[in-house]
Design an enzyme around this catalytic site. Structure first.
Site, short mmCIF file in Angstrom:
data_model
loop_
_atom_site.label_atom_id
_atom_site.label_comp_id
_atom_site.label_asym_id
_atom_site.label_seq_id
_atom_site.Cartn_x
_atom_site.Cartn_y
_atom_site.Cartn_z
N SER A 8 0.83 -1.21 0.00
CA SER A 8 0.00 0.00 0.00
C SER A 8 0.86 1.26 0.00
O SER A 8 1.65 1.49 0.93
CB SER A 8 -0.90 0.00 1.24
OG SER A 8 -1.54 1.25 1.34
N HIS A 33 -1.19 -1.09 -4.29
CA HIS A 33 -2.47 -0.73 -3.66
C HIS A 33 -2.49 0.77 -3.39
O HIS A 33 -1.56 1.32 -2.80
CB HIS A 33 -2.64 -1.53 -2.37
CG HIS A 33 -3.99 -1.38 -1.72
ND1 HIS A 33 -5.11 -2.02 -2.20
CD2 HIS A 33 -4.39 -0.67 -0.64
CE1 HIS A 33 -6.15 -1.71 -1.44
NE2 HIS A 33 -5.74 -0.88 -0.49
N ASP A 35 -4.74 3.83 -1.84
CA ASP A 35 -5.85 4.15 -0.94
C ASP A 35 -6.30 5.60 -1.10
O ASP A 35 -5.56 6.51 -0.73
CB ASP A 35 -5.41 3.95 0.51
CG ASP A 35 -5.26 2.49 0.88
OD1 ASP A 35 -6.22 1.73 0.68
OD2 ASP A 35 -4.17 2.11 1.36
N MET A 37 -8.83 8.45 0.19
CA MET A 37 -9.71 8.78 1.32
C MET A 37 -10.18 10.22 1.20
O MET A 37 -9.37 11.10 0.90
CB MET A 37 -8.95 8.62 2.63
CG MET A 37 -8.32 7.25 2.82
SD MET A 37 -7.43 7.19 4.37
CE MET A 37 -6.71 5.55 4.25
N HIS A 66 -8.31 1.61 -4.21
CA HIS A 66 -9.29 1.36 -3.14
C HIS A 66 -9.92 2.69 -2.77
O HIS A 66 -9.28 3.54 -2.15
CB HIS A 66 -8.54 0.72 -1.96
CG HIS A 66 -9.39 0.48 -0.75
ND1 HIS A 66 -8.84 0.16 0.48
CD2 HIS A 66 -10.74 0.50 -0.55
CE1 HIS A 66 -9.82 -0.01 1.37
NE2 HIS A 66 -10.97 0.20 0.77
N MET A 68 -12.10 4.90 -0.68
CA MET A 68 -12.81 5.09 0.59
C MET A 68 -13.45 6.47 0.53
O MET A 68 -13.03 7.40 1.23
CB MET A 68 -11.82 4.95 1.75
CG MET A 68 -11.42 3.51 1.99
SD MET A 68 -9.91 3.33 2.95
CE MET A 68 -8.72 3.45 1.63
N MET A 137 -12.06 -5.58 4.70
CA MET A 137 -11.31 -4.69 5.59
C MET A 137 -11.07 -5.43 6.91
O MET A 137 -12.02 -5.85 7.56
CB MET A 137 -12.09 -3.40 5.87
CG MET A 137 -12.07 -2.36 4.77
SD MET A 137 -10.47 -1.80 4.15
CE MET A 137 -9.53 -1.45 5.62
N GLY A 142 -9.30 3.94 7.05
CA GLY A 142 -8.96 5.34 7.32
C GLY A 142 -7.50 5.56 7.64
O GLY A 142 -6.97 6.63 7.38
N GLY A 144 -3.39 3.62 8.11
CA GLY A 144 -2.48 2.49 8.11
C GLY A 144 -2.01 2.20 9.52
O GLY A 144 -2.26 2.99 10.45
N GLY A 145 -1.36 1.08 9.69
CA GLY A 145 -0.72 0.76 10.96
C GLY A 145 -1.65 0.41 12.10
O GLY A 145 -1.27 0.51 13.26
N ASP A 175 -7.21 -6.47 3.78
CA ASP A 175 -6.55 -5.17 3.86
C ASP A 175 -6.60 -4.61 5.28
O ASP A 175 -7.67 -4.31 5.79
CB ASP A 175 -7.26 -4.21 2.88
CG ASP A 175 -6.60 -2.85 2.80
OD1 ASP A 175 -5.51 -2.65 3.38
OD2 ASP A 175 -7.19 -1.97 2.13
N GLY A 176 -5.42 -4.49 5.89
CA GLY A 176 -5.31 -3.88 7.22
C GLY A 176 -4.64 -4.80 8.23
O GLY A 176 -5.15 -5.88 8.52
N GLY A 177 -3.49 -4.38 8.70
CA GLY A 177 -2.80 -5.16 9.75
C GLY A 177 -2.26 -6.49 9.27
O GLY A 177 -2.09 -7.41 10.08
N GLY A 197 0.79 -2.46 4.14
CA GLY A 197 1.35 -1.12 4.20
C GLY A 197 2.57 -1.09 5.08
O GLY A 197 3.71 -1.23 4.63
C1 DX5 Z 1 -6.64 1.44 5.50
C2 DX5 Z 1 -6.19 1.18 4.10
C3 DX5 Z 1 -5.10 0.17 4.00
C4 DX5 Z 1 -3.83 0.57 4.69
C5 DX5 Z 1 -3.20 -0.69 5.22
O1 DX5 Z 1 -7.81 2.18 5.50
O2 DX5 Z 1 -7.25 0.71 3.29
O3 DX5 Z 1 -4.84 -0.20 2.65
O4 DX5 Z 1 -2.90 1.20 3.84
O5 DX5 Z 1 -2.12 -0.38 6.01
P1 DX5 Z 1 -1.47 -1.41 7.03
O6 DX5 Z 1 -1.03 -2.62 6.24
O7 DX5 Z 1 -0.35 -0.66 7.63
O8 DX5 Z 1 -2.53 -1.79 8.04
ZN ZN Z 2 -6.73 -0.14 1.24
#
Ligand code: DX5
Ligand code: ZN
Length: 216
Positions: A8, A33, A35, A37, A66, A68, A137, A142, A144-145, A175-177, A197
């Site tokens: 990401s 990827h 993102d 927002m 993606h 959002m 998700m 919203g 990363g991390g 996607d996420g964590g 990410g």
């Molecule tokens: C969060 C995004 C993710 C984000 C993931 O809303 O959609 O794509 O970048 O980041 P990590 O892998 O750090 O959780």
């Molecule tokens: Zn994403």
């Protein structure tokens, strides 16, 4: 189906995007990827067309957008023209989801739907045959991390069961964590695309981090 890795851009170093894109070109990453927002659908604002257009000539890999954002229909054509390969919209943001999916395909892109952590897989029953991709998700969108939400495993199993007969080629993206600690379990549960990410870009060796996800 061999699984795909989609690092990401949200976690990249924005002052060194060219360097980070070159790193991804030389890596085992399959997709980029991206993102988007809007500060309305999610409580954060990231980036949009100018950055997508800037990275497009720097990458040799498909760009997995993606969205959002609310009213994604208004921007599909522009994202397609800016270089998106896949466009994923949120189930929760689309009143006429079937129409939106058809618009994405008409724009020449692969069409995906993302589900927030609270949205059940069963809501996809009447659209699943139309989709190229479903994004689960595994954090609240919203940022990363964030910490991975374990109920994701159940949703992946549910989606694998739903898609088995009705859309066996479906890309199931999580996607996420996502990290090298949970990737094996996620793949076993049904994921075949891993978004990552921070576990890639905050790693001491991002190339190796990608490789670990590719060969868990
Ligand atoms: C969060 C995004 C993710 C984000 C993931 O809303 O959609 O794509 O970048 O980041 P990590 O892998 O750090 O959780
Ligand atoms: Zn994403």
């Amino acid at each position: 189906m061999n699984h795909l890795i989609a690092p990401s851009v949200l976690a990249a170093d924005f002052t060194n995007l060219q360097r980070d894109m070159e790193m991804l070109n030389n890596s085992e990453a399959d997709w980029i990827h991206f993102d988007v927002m809007d500060g309305v659908f999610v409580p954060n604002i990231s980036f949009g067309f100018p950055i997508l257009k800037a990275i497009k000539p720097l990458t040799v890999k498909p760009i997995d957008v993606h969205l959002m954002i609310v009213n994604p229909d208004h921007y599909i054509e522009q994202f397609a023209q800016a270089g998106a390969t896949n466009i994923t919209v949120h189930f929760e943001a689309c009143i006429h989801l079937n129409r939106t999916i058809q618009a994405i395909k008409s724009a020449g892109c692969k069409a995906g739907v993302a589900l927030n952590p609270h949205t059940p897989i069963s809501f996809l029953e009447d659209i699943i045959t139309e989709l190229d991709l479903v994004l689960i998700m595994s954090v609240n969108p919203g940022f990363g991390g964030q910490k991975f939400i374990p109920n994701t495993y159940k949703k992946l199993y549910d989606l694998k069961a739903l898609s088995k007969n009705r859309n066996p080629d479906l890309k199931i993206e999580v996607d996420g964590g996502v990290s090298d600690e949970n990737c094996k379990e996620l793949l076993e549960a049904g994921a075949n695309v891993l978004v990552a990410g921070n576990s890639v870009f905050a790693a001491a060796d991002p190339l190796q981090a990608i490789s670990k996800l590719k060969h868990p």
